[in-house]
Design a protein around this motif. Structure first.
Motif, short mmCIF file in Angstrom:
data_model
loop_
_atom_site.label_atom_id
_atom_site.label_comp_id
_atom_site.label_asym_id
_atom_site.label_seq_id
_atom_site.Cartn_x
_atom_site.Cartn_y
_atom_site.Cartn_z
N GLU A 199 0.84 -1.21 0.00
CA GLU A 199 0.00 0.00 0.00
C GLU A 199 0.87 1.26 0.00
OE1 GLU A 199 -4.13 -0.48 2.24
OE2 GLU A 199 -2.45 -1.15 3.49
N HIS A 200 1.97 1.20 0.75
CA HIS A 200 2.91 2.32 0.77
C HIS A 200 3.52 2.52 -0.63
CE1 HIS A 200 6.67 4.28 2.85
NE2 HIS A 200 6.10 5.08 1.97
N TRP A 201 3.89 1.43 -1.27
CA TRP A 201 4.47 1.53 -2.62
C TRP A 201 3.44 2.04 -3.63
CZ3 TRP A 201 9.32 1.85 -3.70
CH2 TRP A 201 10.26 1.30 -2.83
N GLU A 202 2.16 1.68 -3.41
CA GLU A 202 1.11 2.20 -4.29
C GLU A 202 0.99 3.72 -4.13
OE1 GLU A 202 -3.74 1.89 -4.84
OE2 GLU A 202 -2.69 0.30 -3.76
N TYR A 203 1.11 4.20 -2.89
CA TYR A 203 1.11 5.64 -2.63
C TYR A 203 2.28 6.30 -3.34
CZ TYR A 203 2.06 9.98 -0.12
OH TYR A 203 2.35 11.29 0.18
N ILE A 204 3.47 5.71 -3.24
CA ILE A 204 4.66 6.26 -3.90
C ILE A 204 4.44 6.31 -5.41
CG2 ILE A 204 7.09 5.78 -4.44
CD1 ILE A 204 7.36 4.72 -1.56
N ASP A 205 3.84 5.27 -5.96
CA ASP A 205 3.57 5.22 -7.40
C ASP A 205 2.65 6.37 -7.81
OD1 ASP A 205 3.83 3.39 -9.90
OD2 ASP A 205 1.69 3.81 -9.77
N ARG A 206 1.60 6.63 -7.02
CA ARG A 206 0.67 7.72 -7.33
C ARG A 206 1.37 9.07 -7.19
NH1 ARG A 206 -2.85 5.42 -3.58
NH2 ARG A 206 -3.06 7.44 -2.52
N LEU A 207 2.23 9.18 -6.18
CA LEU A 207 2.97 10.43 -5.98
C LEU A 207 3.89 10.71 -7.17
CD1 LEU A 207 3.78 12.81 -4.21
CD2 LEU A 207 5.40 11.32 -3.03
N LEU A 208 4.58 9.68 -7.64
CA LEU A 208 5.46 9.85 -8.80
C LEU A 208 4.65 10.21 -10.05
CD1 LEU A 208 7.97 6.91 -8.26
CD2 LEU A 208 8.52 9.35 -8.20
#
Length: 358
Positions: A199-208
């Motif tokens: 879920e954290h990596w999904e957030y990072i993906d959206r941020l990028l």
């Protein structure tokens, strides 16, 4: 929609709208914006009610060209409700006339991804509308409506968009980045997930994705928690770049061109001349728990030099192995003052002796 209960108006997106603000002298009932093809352009709507609203929902219709033959679909609009965050005090040292409001208070900042929001009585709810103009759009004047629904009551506000007769390139020839962006979980404003979970990596993906949409192509790699640091029984350091690698690869896949690494040294206070190892440097045990920090270690010192030599060597080798040496800039020290220049040069020279190609 009952105009005795509700107010709606458009404000310049550069204006931060507080919950108790009234319409500014520049506010308008009809919005007019201009954009090139392949450009994102924002619009700020403000809703206010003299009674509580359980469900506020805003949408934008298709934009119809003045010829009547072409449209920009409503799916090219993104709707975000502006959230408010509590600020206890204004930044120290900033003149009062340069602040937008005296703290404490709630300040508008995050763009929420909710489909609808509730609104308190006599309180503003700004809505951030972002239009993407497709590359194939016909230039000229388009018209549409912003539809505001408050507990089922609707109001439509007229909208005019001018599309210029040129297209922005996908590729930018200027390096542009946001130095305030961090991926460390403790700095994320809404930590509703386990740090470094999927879920954290999904957030990072959206941020990028959001950064690239805004033409960011230069990424600050805040090494905090991206590089895990271990110390063995012999006092030798080991570095795990697996999180760092994953973010770098994600960023490269999305179009980020170059990176900058975080500084390994800092100062205790703004005017402190003495350098220390950065506070983000944490030594972990085999289970990933922090066993010590090095932020009280001054530089220059044998202990600081030992860590810096190990880190820079490992980073340099890793960059060469990944083929990233020409895409990476290393930050020696953050915002040095005149009193730091001599030590800054000595530290930069120290790094160059370890990693000549960095």
């Amino acid at each position: 929609m009952n105009s005795n209960k509700y107010q709606t108006w458009f404000e310049n997106p550069l204006i931060k709208v507080f919950q108790d603000d009234m319409p500014s002298s520049a506010s308008k009932k009809e919005a007019t914006i201009s954009a090139a093809k392949n450009e994102y352009e924002p619009l700020q709507l403000v809703f206010r009610s003299n009674e509580p609203v359980e469900k506020l929902k805003v949408k934008v219709t298709d934009l119809v060209h003045e010829s009547g033959k072409n449209k920009i679909k409503s799916t090219n609009w993104k709707v975000n409700y502006v959230g408010y965050v509590p600020i206890k005090a204004n930044t120290v040292g900033i003149p009062h006339e340069e602040t937008i409001r005296k703290a404490p208070g709630y300040f508008p900042d995050p763009l929420l991804e909710e489909e609808s929001v509730s609104v308190e009585r006599d309180s503003n709810q700004p809505v951030w509308l972002t239009l993407y103009v497709p590359k194939h759009a016909k230039s000229g004047i388009y018209r549409g409506k912003v539809v505001v629904s408050a507990d089922g009551e609707e109001q439509s506000l007229p909208l005019k968009v001018r599309v210029w007769d040129f297209t922005l390139n996908d590729e930018s020839h200027i390096l542009f980045g946001h130095l305030g962006v961090t991926f460390a979980p403790w700095r994320i404003p809404f930590p509703e997930f386990i740090p470094w979970s999927e879920e954290h990596w999904e957030y990072i993906d959206r941020l990028l994705n959001n950064m690239v949409e805004h033409r960011t192509n230069y990424l600050l790699l805040d090494d905090e928690e991206l590089v895990q640091i271990y110390e063995d029984d012999n006092g030798e350091y080991r570095f795990d770049f697996s999180r760092w690698d994953r973010i770098v690869q994600l960023a490269l896949n999305k179009g980020i061109k170059e990176f900058q690494g975080g500084a390994l040294t800092t100062r205790k206070s703004w005017n402190d001349k003495q350098f220390y190892l950065a506070s983000w440097i944490k030594i972990l045990n085999k289970k990933g728990k922090v066993i010590k920090k090095l932020d009280d270690v001054p530089w220059p010192s044998e202990k600081a030099n030992k860590f810096l030599r190990a880190y820079i060597t490992a980073l340099y080798v890793h960059l060469k192995e990944k083929g990233l040496l020409d895409k990476y800039a290393f930050r020696v020290f953050d915002e040095p003052l005149d009193i730091h220049i001599e030590d800054y040069r000595r530290l930069a020279h120290f790094y160059k002796t370890i990693a000549p190609g960095l």
